[in-house]
Motif scaffolding. Structure first.
Motif, short mmCIF file in Angstrom:
data_model
loop_
_atom_site.label_atom_id
_atom_site.label_comp_id
_atom_site.label_asym_id
_atom_site.label_seq_id
_atom_site.Cartn_x
_atom_site.Cartn_y
_atom_site.Cartn_z
N MET A 175 -4.42 9.16 8.44
CA MET A 175 -4.83 7.79 8.08
C MET A 175 -6.20 7.48 8.67
SD MET A 175 -1.27 5.60 8.50
CE MET A 175 -2.07 4.03 8.44
N CYS A 176 -6.44 7.97 9.88
CA CYS A 176 -7.71 7.70 10.56
C CYS A 176 -8.89 8.34 9.82
CB CYS A 176 -7.67 8.22 11.99
SG CYS A 176 -6.61 7.24 13.07
N GLU A 177 -8.60 9.35 9.02
CA GLU A 177 -9.67 10.05 8.31
C GLU A 177 -10.18 9.26 7.10
OE1 GLU A 177 -7.99 13.86 7.42
OE2 GLU A 177 -8.02 14.49 9.52
N HIS A 178 -9.37 8.36 6.56
CA HIS A 178 -9.83 7.64 5.36
C HIS A 178 -9.74 6.11 5.45
CE1 HIS A 178 -5.49 7.99 4.48
NE2 HIS A 178 -5.65 6.94 3.72
N ILE A 179 -9.41 5.60 6.62
CA ILE A 179 -9.41 4.15 6.84
C ILE A 179 -10.37 3.86 7.98
CG2 ILE A 179 -8.01 2.16 7.53
CD1 ILE A 179 -5.58 3.54 6.33
N GLU A 180 -11.09 2.76 7.87
CA GLU A 180 -12.02 2.37 8.93
C GLU A 180 -11.29 2.34 10.28
OE1 GLU A 180 -14.92 -1.34 10.19
OE2 GLU A 180 -13.25 -1.69 8.83
#
Length: 174
Positions: free
Chosen positions: A58-63
């Motif tokens: 999730m951290c890879e594609h959400i601010e």
């Protein structure tokens, strides 16, 4: 001089309040009185871990700022749930949340308290996800590990110390 003395006392109070917020009451008082904490053995406690599934991806594609704010919101709710169920928050480790029941104040209801808190965590995440579905956002999925047994609890080190627990019970719950 009198104003400086008042300012120093106020700063001391603020530091003590911060320390008190970081430690269980009994541990805080022991640290203030003796300057150290003697490790305690607890024969029977219940340890609970939560972990958000897919958090790293999730951290890879959400601010990142947004996801950390949301994580903070979830952990704040977990704090409230733990308090309501007599569980002691031990720490967070990334997206994992660790708490325990039956310590530092011993009680016999800790297994039930942990299960009830876990069920409330799941209900809370389910409610969050219902709102996220309506907005078309990524969902949060949580896994929970719970185990009862013995642990050693205490504070180690002298810089950036924290109250922690160790033992096979922690490992199995994790």
């Amino acid at each position: 001089v009198e104003n400086q003395k008042k300012e120093i006392l106020e700063e001391k109070r603020k530091c003590e309040d911060l320390l008190h917020n970081m430690l269980p009451d009994e541990i805080y008082h022991e640290l203030l009185v003796y300057g150290k904490v003697v490790p305690q053995f607890y024969r029977n406690v219940t340890v609970m871990f939560t972990d958000f599934v897919g958090f790293t991806s999730m951290c890879e594609h959400i601010e990142l700022k947004s996801i950390i704010q949301e994580l903070d919101s979830h952990f704040s709710k977990f704090d409230d749930i733990c308090s309501a169920h007599y569980l002691e928050k031990i720490k967070t480790i990334g997206d994992a949340y660790m708490c325990a029941g039956g310590m530092p104040l011993r009680n016999n209801s800790h297994p039930i308290d942990a299960i009830l808190a876990a069920m409330e965590f799941l209900r809370y995440i389910d409610e969050i996800n219902k709102k996220k579905i309506a907005r078309g956002e990524d969902l949060w999925s949580v896994r929970i590990g719970i185990h009862s047994g013995s642990v050693i609890a205490g504070v180690v080190g002298k810089q950036k110390f924290l109250y922690d627990i160790w033992g096979d019970t922690v490992n199995v719950a994790s």
